[in-house]
Design a protein around this motif. Structure first.
Motif, mmCIF file in Angstrom:
data_model
loop_
_atom_site.group_PDB
_atom_site.id
_atom_site.type_symbol
_atom_site.label_atom_id
_atom_site.label_comp_id
_atom_site.label_asym_id
_atom_site.label_seq_id
_atom_site.Cartn_x
_atom_site.Cartn_y
_atom_site.Cartn_z
ATOM 1 N N GLY A 1 0.824 -1.204 0.000
ATOM 2 C CA GLY A 1 0.000 0.000 0.000
ATOM 3 C C GLY A 1 0.854 1.247 0.000
ATOM 4 O O GLY A 1 2.043 1.218 -0.303
ATOM 5 N N SER A 2 0.225 2.369 0.352
ATOM 6 C CA SER A 2 0.924 3.640 0.373
ATOM 7 C C SER A 2 0.432 4.469 1.554
ATOM 8 O O SER A 2 -0.657 4.223 2.073
ATOM 9 C CB SER A 2 0.691 4.391 -0.936
ATOM 10 N N PRO A 3 1.214 5.444 1.989
ATOM 11 C CA PRO A 3 0.773 6.288 3.103
ATOM 12 C C PRO A 3 -0.513 7.034 2.747
ATOM 13 O O PRO A 3 -0.728 7.394 1.592
ATOM 14 C CB PRO A 3 1.925 7.283 3.281
ATOM 15 N N SER A 4 -1.349 7.255 3.740
ATOM 16 C CA SER A 4 -2.582 7.995 3.510
ATOM 17 C C SER A 4 -2.252 9.448 3.187
ATOM 18 O O SER A 4 -1.155 9.934 3.485
ATOM 19 C CB SER A 4 -3.483 7.920 4.739
ATOM 20 N N ILE A 5 -3.205 10.143 2.615
ATOM 21 C CA ILE A 5 -3.007 11.555 2.285
ATOM 22 C C ILE A 5 -2.739 12.350 3.557
ATOM 23 O O ILE A 5 -1.873 13.222 3.581
ATOM 24 C CB ILE A 5 -4.228 12.113 1.530
#
Length: 107
Positions: free
Chosen positions: A90-94
């Motif tokens: 995944g990726s870091p949240s905004i």
């Protein structure tokens, strides 16, 4: 500076089977966000704070609105420890990307 700024992680597992439990969950989550926490992932919220004394006051405020049922855990780590966390999928949240170590954002 990385060692002075700290993060508090609030991890919780609350029952949501009855309408009363769902209401308690919503109120808890709303109060967490009013205290400045942002969602890192489901049931894991994080907040930056400047000192251990502030963390103690924050913990006492959280204790005032925790639900009667379920599990709520708090973990305090330094900014350096937090930045060493590995994101495997995944990726870091905004919110994580925008906030960083800042406590105030002016839009």
């Amino acid at each position: 500076m990385d060692y002075k700024i700290m993060r508090m992680l609030c991890m919780f597992d609350l029952p949501v089977e009855t309408e009363e439990e769902r209401r308690a969950y919503r109120i808890f989550r709303k109060n967490l966000m009013q205290e400045g926490f942002v969602m890192m992932q489901y049931s894991v919220y994080v907040r930056v704070y400047p000192s251990r004394e502030y963390a103690n006051r924050l913990e006492n405020r959280i204790k005032k609105f925790i639900p009667r049922e379920g599990n709520v855990r708090l973990l305090c780590v330094t900014e350096k420890q937090y930045s060493d966390m590995k994101l495997l999928v995944g990726s870091p949240s905004i919110a994580e990307t925008v906030l960083g170590t800042e406590r105030l954002i002016i839009l």
